[in-house]
Design a protein around this motif. Structure first.
Motif, short mmCIF file in Angstrom:
data_model
loop_
_atom_site.label_atom_id
_atom_site.label_comp_id
_atom_site.label_asym_id
_atom_site.label_seq_id
_atom_site.Cartn_x
_atom_site.Cartn_y
_atom_site.Cartn_z
N GLU A 202 -9.83 -5.68 -11.10
CA GLU A 202 -8.53 -5.84 -11.75
C GLU A 202 -7.42 -5.23 -10.88
OE1 GLU A 202 -8.25 -7.92 -14.14
OE2 GLU A 202 -6.10 -7.54 -14.04
N GLU A 203 -7.70 -4.06 -10.29
CA GLU A 203 -6.69 -3.43 -9.42
C GLU A 203 -6.43 -4.34 -8.21
OE1 GLU A 203 -7.24 0.70 -7.74
OE2 GLU A 203 -6.61 -0.39 -5.93
N ILE A 204 -7.49 -4.92 -7.66
CA ILE A 204 -7.33 -5.81 -6.50
C ILE A 204 -6.49 -7.03 -6.89
CG2 ILE A 204 -8.62 -7.43 -5.02
CD1 ILE A 204 -10.68 -5.31 -4.56
N ARG A 205 -6.78 -7.60 -8.06
CA ARG A 205 -6.00 -8.78 -8.52
C ARG A 205 -4.52 -8.43 -8.66
NH1 ARG A 205 -10.08 -9.37 -12.38
NH2 ARG A 205 -11.71 -10.70 -11.52
N THR A 206 -4.24 -7.26 -9.25
CA THR A 206 -2.85 -6.86 -9.46
C THR A 206 -2.15 -6.66 -8.12
OG1 THR A 206 -3.56 -5.70 -11.44
CG2 THR A 206 -1.36 -5.16 -10.64
N THR B 129 -6.13 7.52 -2.94
CA THR B 129 -6.49 7.45 -4.36
C THR B 129 -6.02 6.11 -4.94
OG1 THR B 129 -4.38 8.36 -5.13
CG2 THR B 129 -6.09 9.95 -4.55
N SER B 130 -6.57 5.80 -6.11
CA SER B 130 -6.19 4.55 -6.76
C SER B 130 -4.72 4.59 -7.19
CB SER B 130 -7.14 4.39 -7.95
OG SER B 130 -6.67 3.49 -8.83
N GLU B 131 -4.26 5.77 -7.62
CA GLU B 131 -2.85 5.91 -8.02
C GLU B 131 -1.92 5.59 -6.84
OE1 GLU B 131 -1.77 9.91 -8.94
OE2 GLU B 131 0.20 9.33 -9.75
N ILE B 132 -2.26 6.13 -5.66
CA ILE B 132 -1.42 5.88 -4.48
C ILE B 132 -1.52 4.41 -4.04
CG2 ILE B 132 -1.04 6.50 -2.04
CD1 ILE B 132 0.02 8.57 -4.06
N SER B 133 -2.68 3.77 -4.23
CA SER B 133 -2.80 2.34 -3.90
C SER B 133 -1.77 1.53 -4.68
CB SER B 133 -4.18 1.78 -4.26
OG SER B 133 -5.19 2.42 -3.57
N MET B 134 -1.70 1.79 -5.99
CA MET B 134 -0.78 1.03 -6.85
C MET B 134 0.67 1.38 -6.54
SD MET B 134 -2.80 -0.90 -8.33
CE MET B 134 -1.73 -1.75 -9.47
N LEU B 135 0.93 2.65 -6.27
CA LEU B 135 2.30 3.07 -5.96
C LEU B 135 2.75 2.50 -4.60
CD1 LEU B 135 4.50 4.73 -7.29
CD2 LEU B 135 3.55 6.79 -6.24
N TYR C 46 2.56 2.80 4.29
CA TYR C 46 3.10 2.53 2.95
C TYR C 46 2.54 3.54 1.95
CZ TYR C 46 5.36 -1.63 4.63
OH TYR C 46 6.20 -2.48 5.31
N ARG C 47 1.29 3.91 2.16
CA ARG C 47 0.69 4.93 1.29
C ARG C 47 1.37 6.29 1.51
NH1 ARG C 47 -4.50 3.76 -0.80
NH2 ARG C 47 -5.02 1.57 -0.46
N GLY C 48 1.76 6.57 2.75
CA GLY C 48 2.45 7.83 3.05
C GLY C 48 3.79 7.91 2.32
N VAL C 49 4.50 6.78 2.29
CA VAL C 49 5.78 6.73 1.56
C VAL C 49 5.51 6.91 0.06
CG1 VAL C 49 7.76 5.28 0.93
CG2 VAL C 49 6.90 5.25 3.28
N ALA C 50 4.45 6.25 -0.44
CA ALA C 50 4.11 6.35 -1.86
C ALA C 50 3.76 7.79 -2.24
CB ALA C 50 2.93 5.43 -2.17
N LEU C 51 3.02 8.47 -1.38
CA LEU C 51 2.64 9.86 -1.67
C LEU C 51 3.89 10.74 -1.77
CD1 LEU C 51 0.36 12.04 -1.94
CD2 LEU C 51 0.60 12.38 0.54
N ALA C 52 4.80 10.55 -0.80
CA ALA C 52 6.04 11.34 -0.81
C ALA C 52 6.85 11.05 -2.07
CB ALA C 52 6.86 11.03 0.45
N ALA C 53 6.90 9.76 -2.48
CA ALA C 53 7.65 9.40 -3.70
C ALA C 53 7.03 10.09 -4.90
CB ALA C 53 7.63 7.88 -3.88
N LYS C 54 5.72 10.11 -4.95
CA LYS C 54 5.04 10.76 -6.08
C LYS C 54 5.37 12.27 -6.08
CE LYS C 54 0.63 12.30 -7.62
NZ LYS C 54 -0.69 12.66 -7.19
N GLU C 55 5.22 12.90 -4.91
CA GLU C 55 5.41 14.36 -4.85
C GLU C 55 6.85 14.77 -5.12
OE1 GLU C 55 3.74 15.35 -1.02
OE2 GLU C 55 1.72 15.56 -1.89
#
Ligand code: C5P
Length: 221
Positions: free
Chosen positions: A173-177, A91-97, A38-47
Motif C-alpha cells: 500500500e505504501e508503494i502504491r501511494t 524509516t517508513s515515515e521519512i519515505s512518505m515525507l 530527498y529523504r535528507g530534506v524530509a528528515l530536516a523538515a520533520k526535525e
C-alpha cells in the motif's frame, strides 16, 4: 572507455539501488542515490517542524542544509554537515515525507542544482525518478527499471529489518501511494525518458538486469 553518465530511474522497490551499486562497482564509477537527498530534506523538515506545504519554510530549510555524500568503509553515507544521517532517513515515515516534499518545486530546484554539481565529473551512476528526464537529459545511457507492485512489495518485505512491524499488504500500500504521488505530480513526474532503455525486473534476477545493462553500455561506448 570515455567518461559516461548513466541514469537509472524507476519506482520504489524496482531494484534500482542494488543494480546501480553493482553497475558502479563493475565500471569503477561513483554511485549517487538521489532519493537519499530527498529523504535528507524530509528528515530536516520533520526535525524542524516544517510542513511539506510550507514553501517558504522549505526554502529556508534547504538553504541551511549541507548535504554531502561521504564514501567510507560502510559504503556511500549521507551527511548533513558533520552529522551522518544515513540511518535516520530509512524509516517508513521519512519515505512518505520524502514523497510529499519532492512534489514541491522549491525542493526540486534546490536538489537539481546540487545533483548537477555532483554530475560534473561524469563516471557516475545516478539513481532516482527524474535523472534521465530532467536532471541529466544529456546522459549517455539511460535506463528505466520497473517491476510489478506485488514483486516490489515482496522484495521489500523479504529485506525487512528486525524491527519492521508492517505486513506485506501494508508495504504494498505504501508503494502504491508513493508510485501515485511520484507519477502524478506536476513537477518532474516519474516517467521514462524518450531515449531510456526500459527493463522490467519482475521475472528476471537482479544479476540478469546488471548483465543486460552492461551489454547495453558497451554498445554505447
Ligand atoms: O528512491 P527513494 O525511494 O529513496 O526516494 C524517496 C522519494 O524521493 C521518492 O518516493 C520520490 O518521491 C523522491 N525522489 C524524487 N526524485 C528523485 C529521487 C527521489 O522525487 N530523483
Amino acid at each position: 572507455m570515455k567518461p559516461l553518465l548513466i541514469t537509472i530511474d524507476g519506482p520504489a522497490g524496482a531494484g534500482k539501488t542494488t543494480v546501480s551499486k553493482a553497475l558502479a562497482r563493475c565500471l569503477g564509477y561513483r554511485y549517487v542515490d538521489t532519493g537519499a537527498l530527498y529523504r535528507g530534506v524530509a528528515l530536516a523538515a520533520k526535525e524542524k517542524g516544517v510542513a511539506p506545504e510550507d514553501d517558504d519554510g522549505l526554502e529556508r530549510l534547504c538553504t541551511g542544509l549541507r548535504l554531502r555524500f561521504v564514501v567510507n568503509e560502510d559504503g556511500s553515507r549521507l551527511f548533513d554537515g558533520d552529522r551522518d544521517i544515513s540511518g535516520l532517513i530509512r524509516t517508513s515515515e521519512i519515505s512518505m515525507l520524502a514523497s510529499a516534499v519532492s512534489a514541491r518545486p522549491v525542493v526540486r530546484k534546490f536538489l537539481f542544482d546540487l545533483q548537477r554539481r555532483l554530475g560534473e565529473e561524469k563516471n557516475a551512476v545516478f539513481e532516482g525518478r527524474d535523472m534521465g528526464t530532467v536532471v541529466f537529459p544529456e546522459a549517455e545511457v539511460k535506463f528505466f527499471l520497473d517491476a510489478s507492485v506485488e514483486e516490489r512489495a515482496r522484495r521489500r518485505y523479504d529485506e525487512r529489518s528486525a524491527d519492521e512491524t508492517r505486513t506485506l499488504e501494508q508495504i504494498a500500500e505504501e508503494i502504491r501511494t508513493r508510485d501515485h504521488n511520484d507519477r502524478t505530480r506536476s513537477h518532474a513526474p516519474l516517467k521514462p525518458a524518450n531515449d531510456a532503455i526500459l527493463l522490467d525486473s519482475t521475472a528476471i534476477s537482479i544479476d540478469q538486469v546488471v548483465q543486460s545493462m552492461l551489454s547495453r553500455i558497451k554498445q554505447v561506448d
